[in-house]
Design a protein around this motif. Structure first.
Motif, PDB file in Angstrom:
ATOM      1  N   LEU B  52     -63.072  10.848 -17.063  1.00  0.00           N
ATOM      2  CA  LEU B  52     -63.729  12.031 -16.699  1.00  0.00           C
ATOM      3  C   LEU B  52     -63.920  12.327 -15.483  1.00  0.00           C
ATOM      4  O   LEU B  52     -64.410  13.590 -15.128  1.00  0.00           O
ATOM      5  CB  LEU B  52     -65.137  11.490 -17.065  1.00  0.00           C
ATOM      6  CG  LEU B  52     -65.376  10.868 -18.205  1.00  0.00           C
ATOM      7  CD1 LEU B  52     -66.785  10.395 -18.455  1.00  0.00           C
ATOM      8  CD2 LEU B  52     -65.287  11.950 -19.362  1.00  0.00           C
ATOM      9  N   VAL B  53     -63.013  11.874 -14.198  1.00  0.00           N
ATOM     10  CA  VAL B  53     -62.899  12.242 -13.010  1.00  0.00           C
ATOM     11  C   VAL B  53     -61.515  11.699 -12.624  1.00  0.00           C
ATOM     12  O   VAL B  53     -60.813  10.927 -13.165  1.00  0.00           O
ATOM     13  CB  VAL B  53     -63.935  11.750 -12.073  1.00  0.00           C
ATOM     14  CG1 VAL B  53     -65.185  12.166 -12.422  1.00  0.00           C
ATOM     15  CG2 VAL B  53     -63.676  10.234 -12.001  1.00  0.00           C
ATOM     16  N   THR B  54     -60.907  12.681 -11.745  1.00  0.00           N
ATOM     17  CA  THR B  54     -59.625  12.312 -10.986  1.00  0.00           C
ATOM     18  C   THR B  54     -60.088  11.945  -9.702  1.00  0.00           C
ATOM     19  O   THR B  54     -61.012  12.524  -8.950  1.00  0.00           O
ATOM     20  CB  THR B  54     -58.431  13.379 -11.213  1.00  0.00           C
ATOM     21  OG1 THR B  54     -59.248  14.432 -10.314  1.00  0.00           O
ATOM     22  CG2 THR B  54     -58.215  13.564 -12.230  1.00  0.00           C
ATOM     23  N   ARG B  55     -59.302  11.072  -9.154  1.00  0.00           N
ATOM     24  CA  ARG B  55     -59.292  10.414  -7.592  1.00  0.00           C
ATOM     25  C   ARG B  55     -58.381  10.776  -6.884  1.00  0.00           C
ATOM     26  O   ARG B  55     -57.051  10.812  -7.107  1.00  0.00           O
ATOM     27  CB  ARG B  55     -59.478   8.767  -7.675  1.00  0.00           C
ATOM     28  CG  ARG B  55     -59.452   8.179  -6.413  1.00  0.00           C
ATOM     29  CD  ARG B  55     -60.043   6.878  -6.362  1.00  0.00           C
ATOM     30  NE  ARG B  55     -59.381   5.839  -7.494  1.00  0.00           N
ATOM     31  CZ  ARG B  55     -59.534   4.920  -7.845  1.00  0.00           C
ATOM     32  NH1 ARG B  55     -60.957   4.264  -7.662  1.00  0.00           N
ATOM     33  NH2 ARG B  55     -58.949   4.401  -8.799  1.00  0.00           N
ATOM     34  N   GLU B  56     -58.604  11.161  -5.533  1.00  0.00           N
ATOM     35  CA  GLU B  56     -57.619  11.530  -4.521  1.00  0.00           C
ATOM     36  C   GLU B  56     -58.044  10.960  -3.209  1.00  0.00           C
ATOM     37  O   GLU B  56     -59.224  10.962  -2.739  1.00  0.00           O
ATOM     38  CB  GLU B  56     -57.545  13.009  -4.509  1.00  0.00           C
ATOM     39  CG  GLU B  56     -56.174  13.724  -4.170  1.00  0.00           C
ATOM     40  CD  GLU B  56     -56.259  15.122  -4.169  1.00  0.00           C
ATOM     41  OE1 GLU B  56     -55.622  15.960  -3.258  1.00  0.00           O
ATOM     42  OE2 GLU B  56     -57.018  15.908  -4.930  1.00  0.00           O
ATOM     43  N   ILE B  57     -56.880  10.160  -2.630  1.00  0.00           N
ATOM     44  CA  ILE B  57     -57.457   9.865  -1.397  1.00  0.00           C
ATOM     45  C   ILE B  57     -57.050  10.550  -0.178  1.00  0.00           C
ATOM     46  O   ILE B  57     -55.934  11.111  -0.237  1.00  0.00           O
ATOM     47  CB  ILE B  57     -56.525   8.413  -1.111  1.00  0.00           C
ATOM     48  CG1 ILE B  57     -57.135   7.323  -2.311  1.00  0.00           C
ATOM     49  CG2 ILE B  57     -56.897   7.664   0.172  1.00  0.00           C
ATOM     50  CD1 ILE B  57     -56.369   5.950  -2.339  1.00  0.00           C
ATOM     51  N   GLU B  58     -58.041  10.981   0.612  1.00  0.00           N
ATOM     52  CA  GLU B  58     -57.809  11.893   1.636  1.00  0.00           C
ATOM     53  C   GLU B  58     -57.880  11.031   2.999  1.00  0.00           C
ATOM     54  O   GLU B  58     -58.819  10.379   3.351  1.00  0.00           O
ATOM     55  CB  GLU B  58     -59.034  12.686   1.938  1.00  0.00           C
ATOM     56  CG  GLU B  58     -58.900  13.913   2.895  1.00  0.00           C
ATOM     57  CD  GLU B  58     -60.203  14.818   2.963  1.00  0.00           C
ATOM     58  OE1 GLU B  58     -60.336  15.539   1.863  1.00  0.00           O
ATOM     59  OE2 GLU B  58     -60.938  14.730   3.804  1.00  0.00           O
ATOM     60  N   HIS B  59     -56.716  10.896   3.672  1.00  0.00           N
ATOM     61  CA  HIS B  59     -56.515   9.897   5.095  1.00  0.00           C
ATOM     62  C   HIS B  59     -57.055  11.076   6.146  1.00  0.00           C
ATOM     63  O   HIS B  59     -56.920  12.062   6.189  1.00  0.00           O
ATOM     64  CB  HIS B  59     -55.316   9.631   5.288  1.00  0.00           C
ATOM     65  CG  HIS B  59     -54.568   8.630   4.134  1.00  0.00           C
ATOM     66  ND1 HIS B  59     -55.044   7.469   4.410  1.00  0.00           N
ATOM     67  CD2 HIS B  59     -53.967   8.630   3.057  1.00  0.00           C
ATOM     68  CE1 HIS B  59     -54.518   6.458   3.425  1.00  0.00           C
ATOM     69  NE2 HIS B  59     -53.915   7.452   2.686  1.00  0.00           N
ATOM     70  N   GLN B  60     -57.925  10.404   7.117  1.00  0.00           N
ATOM     71  CA  GLN B  60     -58.333  11.139   8.174  1.00  0.00           C
ATOM     72  C   GLN B  60     -57.901  10.209   9.322  1.00  0.00           C
ATOM     73  O   GLN B  60     -57.909   8.964   9.462  1.00  0.00           O
ATOM     74  CB  GLN B  60     -59.948  11.261   8.248  1.00  0.00           C
ATOM     75  CG  GLN B  60     -60.333  12.039   6.816  1.00  0.00           C
ATOM     76  CD  GLN B  60     -61.776  12.146   6.862  1.00  0.00           C
ATOM     77  OE1 GLN B  60     -62.508  13.295   6.837  1.00  0.00           O
ATOM     78  NE2 GLN B  60     -62.374  10.952   6.770  1.00  0.00           N
ATOM     79  N   ASP B  61     -57.481  10.996  10.380  1.00  0.00           N
ATOM     80  CA  ASP B  61     -57.187  10.065  11.789  1.00  0.00           C
ATOM     81  C   ASP B  61     -58.331   9.299  12.545  1.00  0.00           C
ATOM     82  O   ASP B  61     -58.363   8.440  12.902  1.00  0.00           O
ATOM     83  CB  ASP B  61     -56.337  11.207  12.753  1.00  0.00           C
ATOM     84  CG  ASP B  61     -54.889  11.750  12.086  1.00  0.00           C
ATOM     85  OD1 ASP B  61     -54.712  10.742  11.308  1.00  0.00           O
ATOM     86  OD2 ASP B  61     -54.638  12.678  12.470  1.00  0.00           O
ATOM     87  N   ASP B  62     -59.466  10.276  12.455  1.00  0.00           N
ATOM     88  CA  ASP B  62     -60.529   9.779  13.311  1.00  0.00           C
ATOM     89  C   ASP B  62     -61.682   8.657  12.543  1.00  0.00           C
ATOM     90  O   ASP B  62     -62.255   7.933  12.914  1.00  0.00           O
ATOM     91  CB  ASP B  62     -61.292  11.098  13.933  1.00  0.00           C
ATOM     92  CG  ASP B  62     -61.619  12.259  12.844  1.00  0.00           C
ATOM     93  OD1 ASP B  62     -60.990  12.077  11.745  1.00  0.00           O
ATOM     94  OD2 ASP B  62     -62.480  12.958  13.307  1.00  0.00           O
ATOM     95  N   SER B  63     -61.731   9.282  11.172  1.00  0.00           N
ATOM     96  CA  SER B  63     -62.589   8.387  10.577  1.00  0.00           C
ATOM     97  C   SER B  63     -61.931   7.818   9.336  1.00  0.00           C
ATOM     98  O   SER B  63     -60.658   7.754   9.056  1.00  0.00           O
ATOM     99  CB  SER B  63     -63.683   9.316   9.856  1.00  0.00           C
ATOM    100  OG  SER B  63     -64.070  10.461  10.302  1.00  0.00           O
ATOM    101  N   PRO B  64     -62.759   6.830   8.724  1.00  0.00           N
ATOM    102  CA  PRO B  64     -61.951   5.995   7.289  1.00  0.00           C
ATOM    103  C   PRO B  64     -61.562   6.935   6.570  1.00  0.00           C
ATOM    104  O   PRO B  64     -62.211   8.180   6.374  1.00  0.00           O
ATOM    105  CB  PRO B  64     -63.153   5.302   6.895  1.00  0.00           C
ATOM    106  CG  PRO B  64     -64.208   5.360   7.824  1.00  0.00           C
ATOM    107  CD  PRO B  64     -64.077   6.300   8.777  1.00  0.00           C
ATOM    108  N   SER B  65     -60.478   6.768   5.223  1.00  0.00           N
ATOM    109  CA  SER B  65     -60.041   7.662   4.418  1.00  0.00           C
ATOM    110  C   SER B  65     -61.297   7.735   3.269  1.00  0.00           C
ATOM    111  O   SER B  65     -61.864   6.699   3.177  1.00  0.00           O
ATOM    112  CB  SER B  65     -58.854   7.109   3.995  1.00  0.00           C
ATOM    113  OG  SER B  65     -58.704   5.733   3.968  1.00  0.00           O
ATOM    114  N   ARG B  66     -61.324   8.883   2.842  1.00  0.00           N
ATOM    115  CA  ARG B  66     -62.206   9.240   1.809  1.00  0.00           C
ATOM    116  C   ARG B  66     -61.437   9.163   0.433  1.00  0.00           C
ATOM    117  O   ARG B  66     -60.503   9.583   0.484  1.00  0.00           O
ATOM    118  CB  ARG B  66     -62.843  10.646   2.083  1.00  0.00           C
ATOM    119  CG  ARG B  66     -63.705  10.839   3.589  1.00  0.00           C
ATOM    120  CD  ARG B  66     -63.556  12.216   3.870  1.00  0.00           C
ATOM    121  NE  ARG B  66     -64.026  13.042   2.876  1.00  0.00           N
ATOM    122  CZ  ARG B  66     -65.329  13.387   2.493  1.00  0.00           C
ATOM    123  NH1 ARG B  66     -66.077  12.763   3.083  1.00  0.00           N
ATOM    124  NH2 ARG B  66     -65.598  14.386   1.446  1.00  0.00           N
TER     125      ARG B  66
END
Lengths: 186, 186
Positions: B52-66
DNA sequence: GTTGCCATGTAAGGTGTTACATGATTTA
DNA sequence: TAAATCATGTAACACCTTACATGGCAAC
């Protein structure tokens, strides 16, 4: 958990068996519990262990024997302390509002049907409650104040559903005029 | 469980991370959940497993990845089907009424204090909600109808507490006159 | 330098529900 | 003959909450 105190309340009125309490709590809408065996029989054991009630077994020839629970002085003290404690805010669980929040993809007719279904549910509940309030369900009546309060509770409960129905009816009307004015613009 | 659908709802508005959803649901009073991690992260896994949903990992330099979740067509279909399904009746959980039911052993002053405490709780809540409604919390605004509905939901929620406050105030008055008339009789 | 925000998740437990089990008696 | 009522209790599970764990960065 305040089911414990709700049960203590009924026991402070009259001695009860678990079976009695189940019916009593299940029937009283303001005591928002389903009155299921699991909790009630477990809680009675707890109340007994804590010395808030005494237990007496009543043998019957034709029916199964009953365990009659009677409140103790400690139980009455506990109940009074709880009754005077800081009340919690009410919690409204209105699944319909969550549903309504996500009706973006419904068209006008689907929306109408949804509101009508909710209104109908409420109408039935209001009718049932009105009759119950009219008949007057079994309630303690140890003083003028107590019966006044129980009557107030019952009518207030009814008013909650009536207000919900009034709200949904006005919403139905407003959505219609809104839809119409949008049609006029096109 | 309709927390699943509530989450699908927010995702149908915008893609969200679990953290976003937690804040969103916790902030929205009409979505009567505390917005706790345990349920939200578990439910997101379920929604993903059900497609029902798709997931995508968003890497961030300063914060933990979402982990960003986006609703699928199947998700939208599921949400719409649920939105059109037979609504449930609301459930009012009003512990105060249970408390009030068992005030037989309180005297007039103790009773006064209890009602005043509840009225004060309600007054604070009403003030807070009024401010929140005035400010207008973050809500989807994809059509005139949707923002109208969200505004209706917010004011209706407020009205529930306001009505409760009106009721308790009238009860305070009626109990006073009742007590007085009893004193006059003696 | 402690608190708070971002962001993920786990552990443990409380609360509540439905359904099951037994067994006798009454009602439809 | 099937169901409901009386009366006790158990099993399984759904739901929901608080608290804990990690770890970096920003603000006061």
């Amino acid at each position: 958990m305040s089911l414990k105190h709700a049960m203590l309340g009924f026991l402070s009125w009259q001695p009860h068996s678990g079976y009695d309490l189940k019916k009593q709590i299940g029937a009283s809408y303001t005591h928002h519990w389903s009155g299921n065996n699991n909790q009630i029989y477990r809680t009675l054991v707890e109340l007994h262990n804590e010395g808030l009630v005494t237990r007496e077994i009543e043998h019957q020839d034709d029916s199964p024997s009953r365990k009659i629970y009677t409140i103790t002085d400690a139980g009455r003290a506990e109940l009074k302390a709880w009754a005077m404690s800081q009340p919690d805010l009410p919690e409204w669980k209105i699944p319909f509002l969550v549903q309504l929040a996500w009706t973006h993809d419904l068209n006008a007719e689907e929306m109408d049907a949804l509101l009508a279904a909710y209104a109908e549910q409420l109408r039935m509940e209001v009718l049932m409650l009105r009759e119950q309030v009219h008949r007057g369900t079994s309630a303690p009546d140890r003083s003028a104040r107590e019966s006044f309060i129980w009557h107030q509770m019952a009518t207030h409960w009814l008013a909650l559903y009536e207000n919900e129905l009034v709200w949904i009816r006005s919403l139905q009307g407003e959505l219609h005029t809104q839809t119409k004015s949008e049609e006029d613009e096109t």
